[in-house]
Design an enzyme around this catalytic site. Structure first.
Site, PDB file in Angstrom:
ATOM      1  N   CYS A  98      34.920  15.603  20.734  1.00 16.57           N
ATOM      2  CA  CYS A  98      35.053  15.969  22.197  1.00 16.57           C
ATOM      3  C   CYS A  98      35.861  14.850  22.785  1.00 16.57           C
ATOM      4  CB  CYS A  98      33.629  15.900  23.064  1.00 16.57           C
ATOM      5  SG  CYS A  98      32.831  14.419  22.827  1.00 16.57           S
ATOM      6  N   ASN A 100      33.662  11.268  22.613  1.00 19.20           N
ATOM      7  CA  ASN A 100      32.521  10.973  21.792  1.00 19.20           C
ATOM      8  C   ASN A 100      31.460  10.137  21.996  1.00 19.20           C
ATOM      9  OD1 ASN A 100      32.741   9.269  18.282  1.00 19.20           O
ATOM     10  ND2 ASN A 100      31.960  11.386  18.811  1.00 19.20           N
ATOM     11  N   ARG A 104      28.749  15.033  23.934  1.00 18.98           N
ATOM     12  CA  ARG A 104      28.660  16.391  23.071  1.00 18.98           C
ATOM     13  C   ARG A 104      28.726  16.496  21.540  1.00 18.98           C
ATOM     14  NH1 ARG A 104      33.392  19.622  26.376  1.00 18.98           N
ATOM     15  NH2 ARG A 104      34.155  17.511  26.480  1.00 18.98           N
ATOM     16  N   SER A 105      29.947  15.709  21.161  1.00 16.04           N
ATOM     17  CA  SER A 105      30.252  15.626  19.778  1.00 16.04           C
ATOM     18  C   SER A 105      29.130  14.760  19.008  1.00 16.04           C
ATOM     19  CB  SER A 105      31.685  15.000  19.502  1.00 16.04           C
ATOM     20  OG  SER A 105      31.991  13.840  20.043  1.00 16.04           O
TER      21      SER A 105
END
Length: 156
Positions: free
Chosen positions: A12, A15, A18-19
């Protein structure tokens, strides 16, 4: 033997939301299925704003509530990631555009939207960073659960 492992990198913008959540959820499913020795899993950012930082406290809180372990420090994507990972998952169209723009000429990774694996719908995993509260992070968690499960089922 390492080349027999499959690998997935979740990406994303920064970081920290989401990721790393997707990385943790996917690692949880992999561990549950007893496949930890068959996968390399990580996450990264398209921008280096948060390099070295822990994920957002709201992301950590949501995962903790769901008993999902997270151990990650933000890092930017690097050229080697494009050959070291089989799959690179972006969370939205901007991530995908940036990932493709940044990809070296000899990239071997398959770049995909993680949300394309969501059996319930939205293919975009919206960035909750600027939200008040953690409702958006819960939504990201639920999307990651559906997507990561569907992807792992397809690949195992």
């Amino acid at each position: 033997m390492a080349d027999l492992k499959k690998s997935a990198l979740f990406v994303c913008l920064g970081n920290i939301c989401r990721s790393p959540m997707a990385e943790a959820v996917f690692a949880h499913f992999v561990k549950e299925k007893g496949l930890s020795d068959k996968w390399i899993i990580d996450s990264a950012a398209t921008a280096d704003y948060h390099t070295g930082k822990n994920p957002d406290r709201r992301a950590r809180s949501v995962l903790e509530r769901h008993s999902i372990e997270m151990n990650h420090r933000a890092r930017p994507i690097i050229a080697d990631d494009y050959k070291n990972f089989d799959f690179i998952f972006g969370m939205d169209e901007n991530n995908i555009r940036d990932l493709k723009r940044m990809a070296p000429k000899k990239s071997t990774a398959k770049i995909e939207l993680l949300g394309d694996y969501d059996p319930e719908g939205p293919c975009i995993i919206r960035d909750p960073y600027y939200d008040d509260g953690d409702e958006g992070f819960e939504e990201v968690y639920q999307q990651c659960m559906r997507c990561c499960k569907a992807f792992l089922d397809k690949e195992s």
